[in-house]
Motif scaffolding. Structure first.
Motif, short mmCIF file in Angstrom:
data_model
loop_
_atom_site.label_atom_id
_atom_site.label_comp_id
_atom_site.label_asym_id
_atom_site.label_seq_id
_atom_site.Cartn_x
_atom_site.Cartn_y
_atom_site.Cartn_z
N ASP A 141 31.66 5.85 26.18
CA ASP A 141 32.43 4.52 25.86
C ASP A 141 33.40 4.48 24.95
OD1 ASP A 141 32.94 1.87 25.46
OD2 ASP A 141 30.72 1.22 25.47
N ARG A 190 37.07 2.39 33.85
CA ARG A 190 37.37 2.28 32.38
C ARG A 190 38.61 3.10 31.99
NH1 ARG A 190 32.31 4.63 29.59
NH2 ARG A 190 31.41 2.52 29.47
N GLU A 240 30.11 11.84 13.65
CA GLU A 240 31.30 12.58 14.33
C GLU A 240 31.14 12.11 15.84
OE1 GLU A 240 33.56 16.65 14.16
OE2 GLU A 240 31.68 16.22 12.72
N ILE A 283 27.40 16.08 15.96
CA ILE A 283 28.36 15.78 16.91
C ILE A 283 28.08 15.05 18.22
CG2 ILE A 283 30.73 16.35 17.86
CD1 ILE A 283 30.74 18.97 16.34
N ILE A 287 24.57 19.06 18.56
CA ILE A 287 25.36 18.59 19.25
C ILE A 287 24.61 17.69 20.33
CG2 ILE A 287 27.20 18.98 21.01
CD1 ILE A 287 27.88 21.41 19.48
N ARG A 338 28.50 13.39 21.92
CA ARG A 338 29.73 12.96 23.10
C ARG A 338 29.40 11.72 23.58
NH1 ARG A 338 30.54 14.83 28.94
NH2 ARG A 338 28.43 15.16 29.26
N GLN A 365 37.06 20.24 22.52
CA GLN A 365 36.97 19.64 21.08
C GLN A 365 35.70 20.09 20.66
OE1 GLN A 365 38.00 15.55 20.93
NE2 GLN A 365 40.22 15.76 20.94
N PRO A 418 35.85 11.67 25.71
CA PRO A 418 36.70 12.18 26.54
C PRO A 418 37.22 11.21 27.32
CG PRO A 418 34.37 13.14 26.72
CD PRO A 418 34.34 11.92 25.81
N ILE A 447 32.89 12.68 19.93
CA ILE A 447 34.06 12.91 20.82
C ILE A 447 33.90 12.08 22.01
CG2 ILE A 447 34.60 15.01 22.30
CD1 ILE A 447 34.88 15.77 19.54
#
Lengths: 129, 129
Positions: free
Chosen positions: A97, B6, A110, A92, A66, A94, B121, A114, A112
């Motif tokens: 943008d 954003r 993959e 995964i 991650i 994060r 998530q 937010p 994520i």
């Protein structure tokens, strides 16, 4: 995993609580404090783009990787290293943008996002009025 | 609404597209650029804690108020002003700190917490392995 901020540390603790063997990498050694006294996993100080550090963290045997630092560029590059060079089965990242998150998701990473979730939740909340 | 980053700008455009009459307040006049050429709503430069500016933005007749700057403190204070002083029927604040988001939600403020969503998530993605 890399990144031990608010998000990374919470996820690390949850995974440890679920029985996972977790190692966290963060540039800032003070970030260890976020993991609290009950932390029994690994913690390495350094940058996620340091291949030797990634190896020390056990990335070669990891089931999941991650990337959750506050830097999209770092997360993208290191996630791709984990995926392509170290062949971690599940990676995964994060990504804050939304456009880059969507683009890299299309390329098979993959992600994520937010920011996108916040946009959707605010829109949903407002339009449900 | 306050905050035209954003998230704020995307929500403002979506609301305008749904037929709402939207006014955005941001400290940075360059933020107007995020709204693009199709923006027909209002845009005021200034700080959300400026009561006169809030009145100019039309807060006294607003159906909804959204606080989506990058500062939790600003969002919390201005959302409470909108709720308690200007009695806007619906107030939503974006709060990045999960603990404060949960606390203010308990006090009756509608909050959106992208950080908490990211944590959930990532945990879900990892634990579904």
């Amino acid at each position: 995993m890399i990144g031990c901020g608010r998000v990374g540390s919470a996820v690390a603790l949850q995974l440890q609580g679920s029985g996972w063997d977790v190692t966290v990498v963060d540039e800032n050694e003070d970030a260890l404090g976020r993991l609290g006294d009950s932390w029994t996993g690994g913690f390495l100080v350094g940058h996620g783009m340091d291949l030797q550090l990634l190896r020390e963290s056990g990335i070669e045997d990891a089931d999941i990787f991650i990337a959750s630092t506050n830097g999209d560029n770092t997360n993208l590059v290191v996630a791709q290293l984990a995926q392509l060079r170290f062949e971690v089965p599940r990676v995964i990242a994060r990504i804050l943008d939304p456009r880059r998150a969507a683009w890299y998701a299309e390329q098979g990473l993959e992600t994520i996002c937010p920011t996108q979730i916040a946009i959707e939740q605010l829109e949903k909340a407002a339009l449900d009025l």
